[in-house]
Scaffold this active site. Structure first.
Site, PDB file in Angstrom:
ATOM      1  CG  ASP A   1      -9.669 -11.280  64.044  1.00 22.94           C
ATOM      2  OD1 ASP A   1     -10.008 -12.148  63.222  1.00 22.94           O
ATOM      3  OD2 ASP A   1      -8.754 -11.439  64.869  1.00 22.94           O
ATOM      4  CG  MET A   2     -15.343 -12.886  61.102  1.00 18.03           C
ATOM      5  SD  MET A   2     -16.718 -11.798  61.541  1.00 18.03           S
ATOM      6  CE  MET A   2     -17.916 -13.004  62.118  1.00 18.03           C
TER       7      MET A   2
ATOM      8  CG  ASP B   1     -10.502 -15.473  60.262  1.00 18.64           C
ATOM      9  OD1 ASP B   1      -9.577 -15.035  59.541  1.00 18.64           O
ATOM     10  OD2 ASP B   1     -10.295 -16.062  61.343  1.00 18.64           O
ATOM     11  CD  GLU B   2      -6.724 -11.331  59.661  1.00 13.73           C
ATOM     12  OE1 GLU B   2      -6.490 -10.337  60.362  1.00 13.73           O
ATOM     13  OE2 GLU B   2      -5.954 -12.296  59.552  1.00 13.73           O
TER      14      GLU B   2
END
Length: 392
Positions: free
Chosen positions: A4-5, A97-98
């Site tokens: 996860d960013m 983003d994940e």
């Protein structure tokens, strides 16, 4: 593994704009709409994703509010996807983003799970010029996602087969994906706050009271999640929406936005070689009440004008007793239209059918030309006349 960013959009903005570093950055627009994401500096003031912009401004008046740069975010997401694929062939991008990775059997190649996570963090940080991510590792999918949130930012958290029962026992049901606000309220009425409380109830009772959601809850509380990492997920819909800078009654203005959205959606569908049959229009009023209307076409389409035309039909059917703050379009029900083309040959004698076919063909040719020009010279190289104002 769940990667996860950390504050993805905001972190990219801080990376690309040194003057934003260590400052409260809020991505999601200047005046209206909702927060897409925000930096950790902004979160200290209570700003959160999905919060209305006006509330974010109240909580953090010194915040720097920025509009999204979707193309840049997608490019970085693609870069991260490529990095993850160099570790495992089984990578599922859950969002921009994940991602989930199946790291079964990678010990001999990259070492134990902690080392794999550390290597991924380091490579992402180097190749994206400073972005960080948090990683959760667990025997099952939903716990990996929860674990990635335990040591944010730039952290690693591992749940093993041995520690899973204890972790689950104390886990708040609010952290289980799929347990929304209303479901949570009903569960609290039954005295259910943790997974351990769920297991005090009978599975049949939960099923009778909550249906499939009750079964899902019991299984998650028991540590059951049979979902596998799926490297490719078929797209089910494509949509676009905008929160307007001010509330609007005028349908002419709303139709202009429908055309903008139809253009975006049509371009994406053609790029992915997809066509949809169901057109949906979404309207949110000034009082935040929301309605959707949809219609199903005889044949699937990805033509901008066809999407726009049918969206206008839906909008015209809506009585606008209140001002509109958000307008959007969705296209869904994708598939192959070969069977429909064959059917159209059988009924081609029908003049109206022939005219519709020819119109769709002309629209497809026009869209293909516009797509080529924009790909070569940029999105603003050519625009439809309907999108210009009188002064322009």
């Amino acid at each position: 593994m769940h990667v996860d960013m950390d504050a993805f959009f905001a972190s990219i903005e801080q990376r690309d704009n040194p003057e934003y570093r260590n400052k409260p950055i809020i991505v999601g627009g200047q005046a209206r709409g909702v927060v897409s994401t925000c930096s950790y500096e902004a979160r200290r003031f209570g700003v959160r994703s999905a919060m209305p912009i006006f509330e974010a401004k109240r909580k953090c008046p010194q915040g720097i509010f920025i509009s999204q740069r979707g193309r840049v975010y997608r490019e970085v997401s693609k870069q991260i996807h490529e990095i993850l694929q160099s570790y495992s062939p089984l990578v599922e991008m859950a969002s921009v983003d994940e991602a989930y990775l199946d790291i079964t059997g990678l010990y001999n190649l990259f070492g134990p799970p902690v080392e794999i996570a550390q290597k991924i963090q380091k490579e992402i940080h180097v190749k994206t010029n400073g972005l960080t991510c948090s990683i959760g590792i667990a025997p099952i999918k939903f716990l990996a996602k929860i674990a990635s949130d335990e040591n944010k930012p730039n952290g690693i958290f591992i749940i093993t087969n041995e520690t899973m029962p204890g972790f689950l026992s104390e886990l708040s049901i609010s952290k289980i994906p799929g347990v929304g606000k209303k479901f949570l309220e009903e569960l609290k009425k039954l005295g259910i706050k943790k997974c351990a409380d769920v297991l005090q109830l009978d599975k049949i009772f939960l099923e009778k009271k909550f249906g499939k959601a009750g079964i899902m809850l019991f299984e998650r509380a028991s540590g059951i999640d049979t979902r596998e990492v799926e490297p490719y997920t078929v797209k089910k819909s494509e949509s676009a929406e905008t929160t307007l800078s001010e509330n609007v009654y005028d349908k002419k203005i709303l139709k202009k936005w429908l055309l903008i959205h139809a253009e975006r959606i049509g371009t994406r569908l053609r790029k992915d070689n997809l066509k949809g049959r169901t057109i949906t229009v979404k309207v949110k009023f000034a009082d935040f009440k929301q309605i959707t209307r949809q219609l199903t076409l005889e044949k699937r389409t990805n033509a901008t004008d066809t999407i726009f035309e049918n969206a206008c039909i839906l909008l015209d059917e809506l009585p606008l007793a209140k001002a509109v703050r958000l307008i959007g379009i969705g296209v869904s029900c994708f598939g192959d239209d070969k069977e429909n083309k064959q059917l159209s040959l059988l009924t081609f004698a029908d003049k109206q059918e022939e005219q519709r076919e020819n119109l769709e063909i002309r629209r497809n040719h026009l869209d293909a030309t516009l797509d080529t020009l924009r790909e070569r010279y940029g999105k603003s190289a050519v625009m439809r006349g309907k999108l210009f104002t009188k002064t322009e």
